[in-house]
Write an enzyme that holds these catalytic residues in place. Structure first.
Site, PDB file in Angstrom:
ATOM      1  N   HIS A 186     -21.612 -32.284  25.104  1.00 48.04           N
ATOM      2  CA  HIS A 186     -21.788 -30.904  25.549  1.00 48.04           C
ATOM      3  C   HIS A 186     -23.167 -30.756  26.181  1.00 48.04           C
ATOM      4  O   HIS A 186     -24.132 -31.391  25.754  1.00 48.04           O
ATOM      5  CB  HIS A 186     -21.548 -29.906  24.420  1.00 48.04           C
ATOM      6  CG  HIS A 186     -22.425 -30.042  23.215  1.00 48.04           C
ATOM      7  ND1 HIS A 186     -23.688 -29.520  23.165  1.00 48.04           N
ATOM      8  CD2 HIS A 186     -22.218 -30.627  22.009  1.00 48.04           C
ATOM      9  CE1 HIS A 186     -24.218 -29.763  21.978  1.00 48.04           C
ATOM     10  NE2 HIS A 186     -23.354 -30.457  21.251  1.00 48.04           N
ATOM     11  N   ASP A 201     -24.828 -27.855  26.504  1.00 48.07           N
ATOM     12  CA  ASP A 201     -25.606 -26.720  26.004  1.00 48.07           C
ATOM     13  C   ASP A 201     -26.368 -27.082  24.732  1.00 48.07           C
ATOM     14  O   ASP A 201     -26.044 -28.053  24.055  1.00 48.07           O
ATOM     15  CB  ASP A 201     -24.685 -25.522  25.733  1.00 48.07           C
ATOM     16  CG  ASP A 201     -23.574 -25.828  24.741  1.00 48.07           C
ATOM     17  OD1 ASP A 201     -23.019 -26.949  24.793  1.00 48.07           O
ATOM     18  OD2 ASP A 201     -23.266 -24.981  23.893  1.00 48.07           O
ATOM     19  N   ASP A 206     -28.964 -33.454  19.992  1.00 47.44           N
ATOM     20  CA  ASP A 206     -27.760 -32.591  20.024  1.00 47.44           C
ATOM     21  C   ASP A 206     -27.747 -31.781  21.315  1.00 47.44           C
ATOM     22  O   ASP A 206     -28.121 -30.630  21.315  1.00 47.44           O
ATOM     23  CB  ASP A 206     -27.750 -31.677  18.798  1.00 47.44           C
ATOM     24  CG  ASP A 206     -26.441 -30.926  18.642  1.00 47.44           C
ATOM     25  OD1 ASP A 206     -25.461 -31.299  19.291  1.00 47.44           O
ATOM     26  OD2 ASP A 206     -26.410 -29.960  17.874  1.00 47.44           O
ATOM     27  N   GLU A 243     -20.301 -25.509  23.880  1.00 49.27           N
ATOM     28  CA  GLU A 243     -19.824 -26.062  22.606  1.00 49.27           C
ATOM     29  C   GLU A 243     -20.471 -25.362  21.426  1.00 49.27           C
ATOM     30  O   GLU A 243     -19.841 -25.129  20.396  1.00 49.27           O
ATOM     31  CB  GLU A 243     -20.116 -27.570  22.549  1.00 49.27           C
ATOM     32  CG  GLU A 243     -19.458 -28.289  21.383  1.00 49.27           C
ATOM     33  CD  GLU A 243     -20.291 -28.343  20.111  1.00 49.27           C
ATOM     34  OE1 GLU A 243     -19.745 -28.714  19.061  1.00 49.27           O
ATOM     35  OE2 GLU A 243     -21.493 -27.983  20.134  1.00 49.27           O
ATOM     36  N   GLU A 244     -21.740 -25.013  21.571  1.00 53.56           N
ATOM     37  CA  GLU A 244     -22.481 -24.447  20.445  1.00 53.56           C
ATOM     38  C   GLU A 244     -22.123 -22.987  20.162  1.00 53.56           C
ATOM     39  O   GLU A 244     -22.487 -22.466  19.122  1.00 53.56           O
ATOM     40  CB  GLU A 244     -23.994 -24.548  20.702  1.00 53.56           C
ATOM     41  CG  GLU A 244     -24.521 -25.969  20.837  1.00 53.56           C
ATOM     42  CD  GLU A 244     -24.585 -26.713  19.497  1.00 53.56           C
ATOM     43  OE1 GLU A 244     -24.087 -26.172  18.491  1.00 53.56           O
ATOM     44  OE2 GLU A 244     -25.120 -27.829  19.490  1.00 53.56           O
ATOM     45  N   GLU A 263     -21.861 -36.919  19.578  1.00 52.74           N
ATOM     46  CA  GLU A 263     -22.644 -36.023  18.708  1.00 52.74           C
ATOM     47  C   GLU A 263     -23.484 -36.861  17.745  1.00 52.74           C
ATOM     48  O   GLU A 263     -23.112 -37.986  17.412  1.00 52.74           O
ATOM     49  CB  GLU A 263     -21.699 -35.124  17.887  1.00 52.74           C
ATOM     50  CG  GLU A 263     -20.938 -34.087  18.686  1.00 52.74           C
ATOM     51  CD  GLU A 263     -21.739 -32.811  18.920  1.00 52.74           C
ATOM     52  OE1 GLU A 263     -22.945 -32.788  18.603  1.00 52.74           O
ATOM     53  OE2 GLU A 263     -21.147 -31.856  19.452  1.00 52.74           O
ATOM     54  N   HIS A 265     -30.305 -28.486  15.590  1.00 50.57           N
ATOM     55  CA  HIS A 265     -30.440 -27.052  15.271  1.00 50.57           C
ATOM     56  C   HIS A 265     -31.704 -26.778  14.455  1.00 50.57           C
ATOM     57  O   HIS A 265     -31.736 -25.830  13.679  1.00 50.57           O
ATOM     58  CB  HIS A 265     -29.201 -26.531  14.511  1.00 50.57           C
ATOM     59  CG  HIS A 265     -27.899 -26.737  15.245  1.00 50.57           C
ATOM     60  ND1 HIS A 265     -26.751 -26.027  14.959  1.00 50.57           N
ATOM     61  CD2 HIS A 265     -27.554 -27.567  16.257  1.00 50.57           C
ATOM     62  CE1 HIS A 265     -25.776 -26.415  15.762  1.00 50.57           C
ATOM     63  NE2 HIS A 265     -26.235 -27.360  16.556  1.00 50.57           N
TER      64      HIS A 265
HETATM   65 ZN   LIG Z   1     -23.695 -30.897  19.236  1.00 53.34          ZN
END
Ligand SMILES: [Zn+2]
Length: 383
Positions: free
Chosen positions: A78, A80, A110, A142-143, A167, A354
């Site tokens: 992803h 984003d 990520d 995706e997030e 991932e 994150h």
């Molecule tokens: Zn991810």
């Protein structure tokens, strides 16, 4: 032009902000990241298709294909990132910064870093005669909503035999995860002066029955479903927040409860919702309230690829690790819905995702590149 170095590519990807969020003040386009990838992949000879998603912001998926055929391999990530905590980073989140054998930056693990690792790994293989397609898939959102992956499923365009999602799993093959649903139940009663219960109908009293029913349902699910491959080996239902009423001397007219359900592979989100919806009218009738269920977010199905799949076996052999499960959701179930046997395996740790000071350890890069090249040989060059 030759392709920039791995670090240079990763730096450019990190510098291009691509935050996605359900909160509109954070949400932004991923166009700059897609354009970088399109440029580099075109240079390597890939046919690039950029697909705009519906919606007010410019959000794109990129499907880049080298070669033709029904088989082949998708390398998927992803584009984003999540938002970042202002002031809690030791360096600029949008500047790739190397220190202590680690690459710091928002999206290093990520997972924008994965694309740089992929491109650098395959750059010398793209001239080889290719028997089955090699596809690089870069998705949007995706997030936040997984709308990029959902749009691909709807378009029915993407076809391949196998897919790898990079991932951050610390290079451990992941074949399954639970699904996620976030739901709200709203109970509507009638307000009135608290001195006389007959003047209204207390929504909080009815909510008590709703909560009891949800907790009963949770026990039933736990008794009925187990999967020993998961750390929490049963489906969970969490009562997450509750809002209702305004004053001790008023009869509560409305009460909402928000909860999530994380289903094991093999369970259907739709069936779970149907089961809950079937139990609510009884409570509504008994209490004389109105009870409605609404979806807070589109659900993510559980994900499981057969342990007998060749990509699972191949990656277990290459990493010398047994395929495992994780506690986070991915685009895996959507790729599986499109008919690909999908494995999640990538560099970096979910512990750093994150988080402020997100990083990718440098020692993750070479083993990941070896693995990518082995899979490309197996599914595209020698297939
Ligand atoms: Zn991810």
């Amino acid at each position: 032009m030759s392709l920039p170095t791995l670090i240079n590519m990763m730096g450019q990807l990190i510098t291009a902000p691509s935050i996605s969020s359900s909160q509109s003040q954070w949400d932004m386009s991923n166009k700059a990241v897609i354009e970088l990838l399109e440029d580099w992949l075109s240079h390597l000879g890939f046919k690039c298709e950029v697909i705009k998603l519906a919606g007010p912001l410019e959000k794109y998926n990129l499907v880049a294909t080298l070669g033709e055929g029904d088989g082949g391999l998708v390398l998927s990530g992803h584009t984003d990132t999540v938002p970042f905590d202002e002031g809690r980073w030791q360096s600029d989140p949008f500047t790739l910064t190397e220190r202590d054998q680690k690459l710091f930056g928002l999206g290093t693990c990520d997972m924008k870093g994965f694309f740089a690792i992929v491109l650098d790994a395959i750059k010398d293989m793209c001239q080889s005669p290719i028997k089955q397609p090699l596809i690089v898939l870069a998705t949007a959102d995706e997030e936040s909503s997984m709308n990029g992956a959902r749009a691909l499923v709807e378009s029915g365009k993407l076809k391949a035999r196998y897919a790898l999602i990079g991932e951050p799993t610390s290079l451990t093959p992941i074949y399954a995860h639970k699904g996620i649903m976030m739901e709200r139940i709203r109970v509507t009663g009638k307000s009135g002066h608290s001195s006389n219960p007959n003047l209204g109908n207390n929504a909080m009293d009815a909510m008590h029955a709703v909560m009891s029913e949800l907790m009963t349902f949770r026990q039933e699910l736990k008794a009925q479903y187990q999967n020993a491959d998961f750390a929490i080996d049963y489906p969970t239902l969490n009562l997450g927040c509750i809002h209702g009423g305004d004053s001790p001397n008023r009869i509560c007219a409305g009460c909402d409860i928000d909860f999530d359900i994380r289903a094991l592979p093999g369970m259907s989100n739709q069936a779970l919702i149907a089961e809950i919806e079937q139990r609510l009218p009884v409570i509504a009738e008994r209490t004389g309230t109105k009870i409605q269920l609404e979806h807070l977010f589109p659900d993510v199905p559980s994900f499981a690829t057969s342990l007998e799949s060749d990509i699972v076996k191949a990656c277990e052999a290459l990493t010398k690790k047994k395929a495992d499960t994780v506690a986070f959701a991915t685009e895996g179930p959507f790729l599986n819905q499109m008919g690909m046997e999908t494995l999640v395996l990538g560099p970096g740790s979910i512990d750093q995702a994150h988080q402020p000071n997100e990083f990718l350890a440098l020692d993750q890069i070479n083993p990941m590149q070896d693995l990518i090249r082995s899979l490309v040989r197996r599914y595209c060059l020698e297939a």
